[in-house]
Design an enzyme around this catalytic site. Sequence first.
Site, PDB file in Angstrom:
ATOM      1  N   ALA A 295       0.927  -1.477  -0.005  1.00 50.06           N
ATOM      2  CA  ALA A 295      -0.106   0.149   0.156  1.00 50.06           C
ATOM      3  C   ALA A 295       0.857   1.622   0.129  1.00 50.06           C
ATOM      4  O   ALA A 295       0.293   2.384  -0.391  1.00 50.06           O
ATOM      5  CB  ALA A 295      -1.583  -0.009   1.253  1.00 50.06           C
ATOM      6  N   ASP A 341       6.350  32.170 -36.356  1.00 50.85           N
ATOM      7  CA  ASP A 341       6.220  33.042 -37.347  1.00 50.85           C
ATOM      8  C   ASP A 341       4.567  33.221 -38.019  1.00 50.85           C
ATOM      9  O   ASP A 341       4.348  33.196 -37.322  1.00 50.85           O
ATOM     10  CB  ASP A 341       6.473  31.579 -38.120  1.00 50.85           C
ATOM     11  CG  ASP A 341       7.679  30.810 -38.262  1.00 50.85           C
ATOM     12  OD1 ASP A 341       8.368  31.441 -38.630  1.00 50.85           O
ATOM     13  OD2 ASP A 341       7.915  29.746 -38.719  1.00 50.85           O
ATOM     14  N   ASP A 644       8.979  26.268 -40.093  1.00 51.27           N
ATOM     15  CA  ASP A 644       8.937  24.851 -41.836  1.00 51.27           C
ATOM     16  C   ASP A 644       9.377  24.829 -42.501  1.00 51.27           C
ATOM     17  O   ASP A 644       9.091  23.579 -43.630  1.00 51.27           O
ATOM     18  CB  ASP A 644       7.269  25.695 -41.792  1.00 51.27           C
ATOM     19  CG  ASP A 644       7.857  26.990 -42.343  1.00 51.27           C
ATOM     20  OD1 ASP A 644       9.039  27.440 -42.614  1.00 51.27           O
ATOM     21  OD2 ASP A 644       6.317  28.220 -43.048  1.00 51.27           O
ATOM     22  N   ASP A 648      15.402  25.429 -41.171  1.00 52.26           N
ATOM     23  CA  ASP A 648      14.541  25.647 -39.439  1.00 52.26           C
ATOM     24  C   ASP A 648      14.901  24.992 -38.302  1.00 52.26           C
ATOM     25  O   ASP A 648      14.921  24.696 -37.315  1.00 52.26           O
ATOM     26  CB  ASP A 648      13.388  26.215 -39.215  1.00 52.26           C
ATOM     27  CG  ASP A 648      12.590  27.020 -39.572  1.00 52.26           C
ATOM     28  OD1 ASP A 648      13.151  28.728 -40.186  1.00 52.26           O
ATOM     29  OD2 ASP A 648      11.754  27.461 -40.746  1.00 52.26           O
ATOM     30  N   ASN A 738      -5.847  -0.668  -0.758  1.00 52.97           N
ATOM     31  CA  ASN A 738      -4.829  -0.147  -1.823  1.00 52.97           C
ATOM     32  C   ASN A 738      -5.682   0.262  -3.333  1.00 52.97           C
ATOM     33  O   ASN A 738      -4.964   0.800  -4.206  1.00 52.97           O
ATOM     34  CB  ASN A 738      -4.083  -0.595  -1.173  1.00 52.97           C
ATOM     35  CG  ASN A 738      -2.516  -0.179  -2.417  1.00 52.97           C
ATOM     36  OD1 ASN A 738      -2.357   1.571  -2.126  1.00 52.97           O
ATOM     37  ND2 ASN A 738      -1.582  -0.604  -2.600  1.00 52.97           N
ATOM     38  N   THR A 741      -8.268   2.807  -3.590  1.00 51.01           N
ATOM     39  CA  THR A 741      -7.766   3.797  -4.596  1.00 51.01           C
ATOM     40  C   THR A 741      -6.513   4.402  -4.697  1.00 51.01           C
ATOM     41  O   THR A 741      -6.272   5.377  -5.581  1.00 51.01           O
ATOM     42  CB  THR A 741      -7.563   4.268  -2.796  1.00 51.01           C
ATOM     43  OG1 THR A 741      -6.080   3.598  -2.366  1.00 51.01           O
ATOM     44  CG2 THR A 741      -8.285   4.366  -1.837  1.00 51.01           C
ATOM     45  N   ASP A 742      -5.625   3.214  -5.776  1.00 49.35           N
ATOM     46  CA  ASP A 742      -4.995   3.399  -7.109  1.00 49.35           C
ATOM     47  C   ASP A 742      -5.384   3.329  -7.227  1.00 49.35           C
ATOM     48  O   ASP A 742      -4.819   2.663  -8.912  1.00 49.35           O
ATOM     49  CB  ASP A 742      -3.818   2.317  -6.242  1.00 49.35           C
ATOM     50  CG  ASP A 742      -3.074   3.533  -5.719  1.00 49.35           C
ATOM     51  OD1 ASP A 742      -3.141   4.169  -5.106  1.00 49.35           O
ATOM     52  OD2 ASP A 742      -2.046   2.478  -5.339  1.00 49.35           O
TER      53      ASP A 742
END
Length: 905
Positions: A295, A341, A644, A648, A738, A741-742
């Site tokens: 846990a 640009d 583009d 570049d 555990n 909640t998980d």
Amino acid sequence: MPPADNVTPSPAAVMPAWHAMDAAAVAAELQVDPALGLSQSEAAQRLRQYGPNELEESHRRSPLMMLLEQFTSPLVVVLIAAAVASATLHDIKDAIVIGVILLVNATVGFLQEYRADQSMRALKRLTVPHVRVRREGAETTVAATAVVPGDIVLLQAGDLTPADARLLTAANLRVDEAPLTGESEPVEKTPAALADPALPVAERTNMVHSGTAIVYGRGEGIVVATGMRTELGAIATALQSAEETETPLQRRLADLGRTLAIWALGLCVVILVAGVLRGQPLGEMVMVAIALAVAAIPEGLPAVVTIALALGARRMARRNALVRSLPAVEGLGSVTVICTDKTGTLTRNEMTVTDVVVDGQEWEVTGVGCQPVGELRPAGGDALARPEALERLLIAGVLCNDAALSHDPAAPDQCRVLGDPTEGALLTLAVKAGLDPAGLRERLPRTDEVPFDSERKRMATLHDGGDRPLVAAKGSPETLLAVCRRAYWGGAERPLDEALGGEILGHVRELASRGRRVLALADRRDHGERPLDSDLTLVGLVGIIDPPRPEAKAAVAECHSAGIRTVMITGDHKLTAQAIAEELGMLRPGDRALTGQELDALSPQELRAEVEHVSIYARVTPNHKLRLVEALQDRGEIAAMTGDGVNDAPALRQADIGVAMGLAGTDVAREAARLVLADDNFATIVAAVREGRIIFDNMRKFLRFLLNTNLAEILTMLVAILAGWPVPLTALQILWVNLVTDGLPALALGFEPGDPDIMRRRPRDPKASLLSLGMMRSILIHGAVMAALVLLAMRLGNDPVHSQTIAFTSLALAQMANCIACRAEQKLIIEIGFFSNPHLVGAVTLTVLAQFAVVYLPFLQEAFKTTALSATEMGYCFGVSLMVFLGVELEKVILRQLRRQPRRS
């Protein structure tokens, strides 16, 4: 055609020496007419025969392997240890239940990882390059994966070569072969056959190879090999294979998880020893310690982050922002400056010529876009005969031009530009003036050219005019004037002296001040032995407008409210850029514009000092972009840079977030970028930044929730055992809490829509810890309060089984309340709406129903050692959850009031 088989041998072992054959022989071997290309049916048949044009991924995991790997994680190893311990202690029921939990955990983990993997593969398919080919006598565009041997590919600067191809034509064609040969300089290509069949790849000047980039000129080639049969396939360089990238955030979370695991395991040992010393059975305490370890250790954090990033990337894709690597998702939330640009990104990219200056006179042009509806008339309305200079300008604009206008037969009034929008505007101008571009090009065919590039900012073409060849040229006024010796001005050709040059530049400044992009056009009536772009005669200027996108102004304002600077980068005139920037609200008080020439004069130290106050860079080149990114990063900025073109690419790689254009961008630019805009829209960048901030916020919410609940579980067990009370939870109950909640509630936090004020915050520091001091304080308080309330509720039980069931249910419901409260860090839940995240509503509802089943269904009661609770006892449990929720909300109110109080000096 080359033999087809299912083996993937080296190309040299199964194919002819294509470079040593002439073009006609290659076409004959591949059974294709270069003028027509393949038919669609033949292309489909060859695609079935040879398979997709892609490299095999050597590390791709199958779903089965993905499932099996779920059983190798530390969490599963601990669960297996717990099951073995139960079986050893003759508690077969516990061992079976743990086995079921083990399978459920592995199944959930597999489904999450498989979905994330599919999400990233879907994004990869969206960013597959497209290629221009000739099929059935017409030019068409196909995905690079659909190219087959025998296809005629049309290549130009900016394209990635999709396959190995033998060149048929080449015009000033230069190719970057560094990915294949390591050659740092572009290689010039020609279509002539080579004598030596054994030439190495680097010397095959009539071949282009998969993965290389066209950096200059254009050409046509016939595909001779695809996929793993290419030279790139032979050396197993998986250019298109997925890269397993661990993001900086994942690394930080892994480090955090290890640190928390050490503390958690230490506390588990303390609980084990304390329980035994208090007289608890050793076997029971071993199981409790193992369950607490499961846990408490947040070993799943990096995996959950990967899922959150992948799902976030899918959401971005739906907003036209295609993520090419997961680090870009988290990096977007930290961006402090966006360098963009102008043309097509801030503006519509619907170029229209509105003004023409010839003979010193200004003409206006009516009509919008590429629709050839409108006319040329003298400014002011005075009727004038069309001067010779205007005719020459129109002819130069048509000939020095690679674009075409396309009309849909089904909708004749609809038109679109095939090629560069600026060149399309020149064609539309000619049509409005009554010229026939296609007929003109047929009468004056092109025989040579100097293609446009971003360094020279001009283009020139040579045309066969019989006895008098014609040179046509266009470019920026400054660069074209530099290669002109004369100007047709005032009804005659005149030497281009300083006075006349000043008059012409005055017209340029006047047009630019009105927001026009200005192009100059020139010609020469004979060729001789001179370079094409020299000794020219200027024939006039055109003013072109590209209106801002309607959504760009709001996007710029949103950036400013989010603490993000916006910087315009353009090759246009400074005055043109300033007019657009002012209209969009990009300029802050004290901001100024800088030209490429002025930038060249600055040292790196001077540029670092200047970038803070410059919002417009005009007349710049891609090399300037790279300098700008480096200067911004030296100042600690997190920079996004758009691009583009081929040149570049260095700036896109250097930027923290390189952004390529999906519509107008080259393949090279897209490969270098981490984000591709499917609509080339500045507002999409801003939307991606917003999404990046939301994703990071949601991960913080998940982390807060997970650590709150883990701490509450550990403190509940530790305090009870140290106080000599009965053990509050059994090992299976801890594992159940555990898993709940998980599970769904935690993942549902990843679907939070985001704070409406998220773009009113300053950008986060990418180096800042996920766990701030305030967040750690909050986790300690919430975990302690939750544990205290659970222990208090447990004391209300009449017997040990009732006490454990009350503690078990109180803890599960309290964690659901905590999950709901964790949806917002500062705002109250009533302000954001209880139902604004339907995924969480569903997850919490299912979790509560599952908890009820464990408490009230007999077969689950026996497995989890619970008993049915009365309405009063269940009321205690819901009371605990309500108090947890109200406590978190009260903390928000108190902190809000403290923030509003003025600080004492």
